[in-house]
Design a protein around this motif. Structure first.
Motif, PDB file in Angstrom:
ATOM      1  N   LEU A   1     -47.993 -31.729 -17.302  1.00 53.28           N
ATOM      2  CA  LEU A   1     -48.669 -32.799 -18.036  1.00 53.28           C
ATOM      3  C   LEU A   1     -50.178 -32.618 -18.026  1.00 53.28           C
ATOM      4  O   LEU A   1     -50.881 -33.030 -18.944  1.00 53.28           O
ATOM      5  CB  LEU A   1     -48.289 -34.164 -17.434  1.00 53.28           C
ATOM      6  N   ASN A   2     -50.674 -31.967 -16.982  1.00 51.58           N
ATOM      7  CA  ASN A   2     -52.112 -31.751 -16.824  1.00 51.58           C
ATOM      8  C   ASN A   2     -52.574 -30.433 -17.431  1.00 51.58           C
ATOM      9  O   ASN A   2     -53.761 -30.102 -17.356  1.00 51.58           O
ATOM     10  CB  ASN A   2     -52.448 -31.707 -15.324  1.00 51.58           C
TER      11      ASN A   2
ATOM     12  N   HIS B   1     -45.961 -32.777 -13.023  1.00 53.77           N
ATOM     13  CA  HIS B   1     -47.341 -33.272 -13.059  1.00 53.77           C
ATOM     14  C   HIS B   1     -48.287 -32.161 -13.519  1.00 53.77           C
ATOM     15  O   HIS B   1     -49.209 -32.407 -14.322  1.00 53.77           O
ATOM     16  CB  HIS B   1     -47.747 -33.778 -11.674  1.00 53.77           C
ATOM     17  N   VAL B   2     -48.054 -30.940 -13.053  1.00 53.03           N
ATOM     18  CA  VAL B   2     -48.874 -29.798 -13.460  1.00 53.03           C
ATOM     19  C   VAL B   2     -48.752 -29.565 -14.961  1.00 53.03           C
ATOM     20  O   VAL B   2     -49.747 -29.327 -15.659  1.00 53.03           O
ATOM     21  CB  VAL B   2     -48.457 -28.534 -12.674  1.00 53.03           C
TER      22      VAL B   2
ATOM     23  N   GLN C   1     -43.984 -32.314  -8.636  1.00 56.48           N
ATOM     24  CA  GLN C   1     -45.322 -31.718  -8.705  1.00 56.48           C
ATOM     25  C   GLN C   1     -45.457 -30.804  -9.916  1.00 56.48           C
ATOM     26  O   GLN C   1     -46.501 -30.780 -10.583  1.00 56.48           O
ATOM     27  CB  GLN C   1     -45.605 -30.929  -7.419  1.00 56.48           C
TER      28      GLN C   1
ATOM     29  N   ASN D   1     -55.846 -29.549 -19.504  1.00 53.72           N
ATOM     30  CA  ASN D   1     -57.118 -29.536 -18.770  1.00 53.72           C
ATOM     31  C   ASN D   1     -57.303 -28.266 -17.940  1.00 53.72           C
ATOM     32  O   ASN D   1     -58.399 -27.994 -17.455  1.00 53.72           O
ATOM     33  CB  ASN D   1     -57.190 -30.751 -17.833  1.00 53.72           C
ATOM     34  N   GLN D   2     -56.209 -27.497 -17.762  1.00 53.02           N
ATOM     35  CA  GLN D   2     -56.260 -26.312 -16.918  1.00 53.02           C
ATOM     36  C   GLN D   2     -56.460 -25.021 -17.704  1.00 53.02           C
ATOM     37  O   GLN D   2     -56.615 -23.954 -17.110  1.00 53.02           O
ATOM     38  CB  GLN D   2     -54.952 -26.189 -16.108  1.00 53.02           C
TER      39      GLN D   2
END
Length: 407
Positions: free
Chosen positions: A250-251, A247-248, A244, A254-255
């Motif tokens: 990699l994202n 994944h955070v 998880q 956008n955050q």
């Protein structure tokens, strides 16, 4: 000549006076803001602000609830149960899963007691790190009062306590790495640097510098300590939270709007260009270009024949500048750089470069206080000054600055 005059005005006596005034103003404001009944300060914010997130992570660690480490809604419900005054507060979960484990003991306490304990621990770590670096610098030995006052007056330290953040641990990593490098124990220095996996944005510059300079002992130590941290998370929670977390990461692009609601409190190249340039593509190109330049300067400094004090200072300034995300409390990691460069100035007080360093150091120390002005000016001056300091160190290496190589 104007620079020399301005720098000569910054005597130890004046620095003590400025530091004392600043310390009284900052800490009086902090005490007055916090001196309210309940868990909300005079501005209506939760006392300890960011510490609430670590307290929540510690609560999840106590319950071995790894599945909720990246579940905002589950954490919000937990906060409402454990700290009713904080109901409705949300934090974006970004820390790697192992960060929650050391906070489990804090979560056994009530929130006010846990906060007081954590702030005490943070202050002790900060004080010990400043003391350890100061003790290693013979030219500062006779300036212990000045060093103590300035350390207490540090705006970065003040923000660290006000936010209840974990940056004191990052400072400890950098301090231990410096002390190990002084005694040529590169592997131990790597172990300290690898611990920065808990704040990976602060490891970008060290990774670049030590990989490009092929310091294999240090790299091995860093990989080992980072792996041990991640393995601890795996053993404690299983593989799910680590997946998880990846994944955070990699994202993360956008955050950023959620992660940085107040850009004026950030002090890195990425947010410098984001605030200054209204076109995202142009801002990104300028960020990448300037980041490459800063990386090249830092690597060149590390390869140079400059003493460790100057090379390590360049690494710390590059760390701040290159970090994809760096809030004002993270500037506490620059404490060793301020001490190391002050020692350098005392070593060569008559050298032409000393006025530049002295004035730039003073500005780098003070300018985080003016960060909120960037809301209107869109120009974070602290970033420019830190870049100028890195350039000055690089220039010293290019001109074979005659500094003793004892540190």
């Amino acid at each position: 000549m104007p620079l020399a005059k301005a720098a000569s005005w910054l005597t130890a006596k004046r620095l003590r006076a400025h530091g004392l005034i600043l310390a009284v103003c900052l800490w009086s404001a902090y005490i007055w803001t916090m001196a309210t009944p309940g868990l909300r300060d005079r501005a209506g914010n939760l006392k300890g602000t960011d510490f609430l997130h670590f307290y929540t992570l510690g609560s999840l660690a106590l319950a071995h609830s790894g599945a909720d480490l990246y579940n905002i809604h589950a954490q919000s419900e937990l906060v409402a149960q454990r700290v009713p005054a904080a109901a409705g507060i949300h934090y974006l979960p970004l820390y790697p899963p192992q960060v929650s484990i050391p906070f489990a003991p804090f979560a056994r306490l009530s929130y006010p007691c846990a906060l007081i304990l954590w702030l005490t621990v943070s202050a002790l770590i900060y004080g010990l790190c400043c003391y350890a670096v100061w003790r290693s610098l013979p030219n500062l030995r006779n300036h212990k009062l000045t060093v103590a006052i300035v350390a207490i007056a540090s705006p970065a330290f003040w923000h660290l306590i006000a936010w209840g953040q974990t940056s004191a641990l990052a400072l400890a990593c950098f301090t231990l790495a410096f002390l190990a490098l002084r005694t040529h124990r590169d592997f131990l220095a790597g172990l300290a640097i690898g611990c920065l996996i808990f704040k990976p944005q602060l490891a970008v510059a060290p990774a670049l510098v030590f990989v490009f300079t092929l310091n294999w002992n240090l790299i091995a130590g860093a990989l080992l300590s980072a792996s041990v941290q991640l393995a601890t998370a795996w053993l404690y929670y299983g593989p799910g939270p680590l997946r998880q977390w990846m994944h955070v990461l990699l994202n993360l692009p956008n955050q950023f709007p959620q992660l940085e609601p107040r850009l004026y409190q950030t002090h890195s190249l990425r947010t410098f260009w984001t605030m200054l340039i209204p076109w995202p593509t142009a801002a990104f190109v300028l960020y990448v270009t300037s980041a490459l330049l800063v990386s090249a300067l830092a690597i060149t400094c590390w390869r140079s024949r400059l003493p460790l004090s100057l090379r390590y200072s360049s690494l710390l300034f590059a760390t701040v500048l290159l970090a994809p995300h760096l809030t004002v409390y993270d500037l506490v990691i620059l404490a060793p750089a301020f001490l190391l460069l002050a020692d350098c100035i005392l070593t060569q007080p008559s050298h032409p470069i000393s006025p530049h360093l002295k004035l730039l150091l003073y500005l780098a120390f003070m300018l985080p206080l003016l960060g909120p002005l960037a809301r209107w000016t869109h120009l974070q001056l602290s970033v420019l000054v830190m870049a100028a300091l890195l350039y000055e160190i690089w220039n010293l290496g290019r001109n074979s600055f005659p500094v003793p190589k004892s540190v």
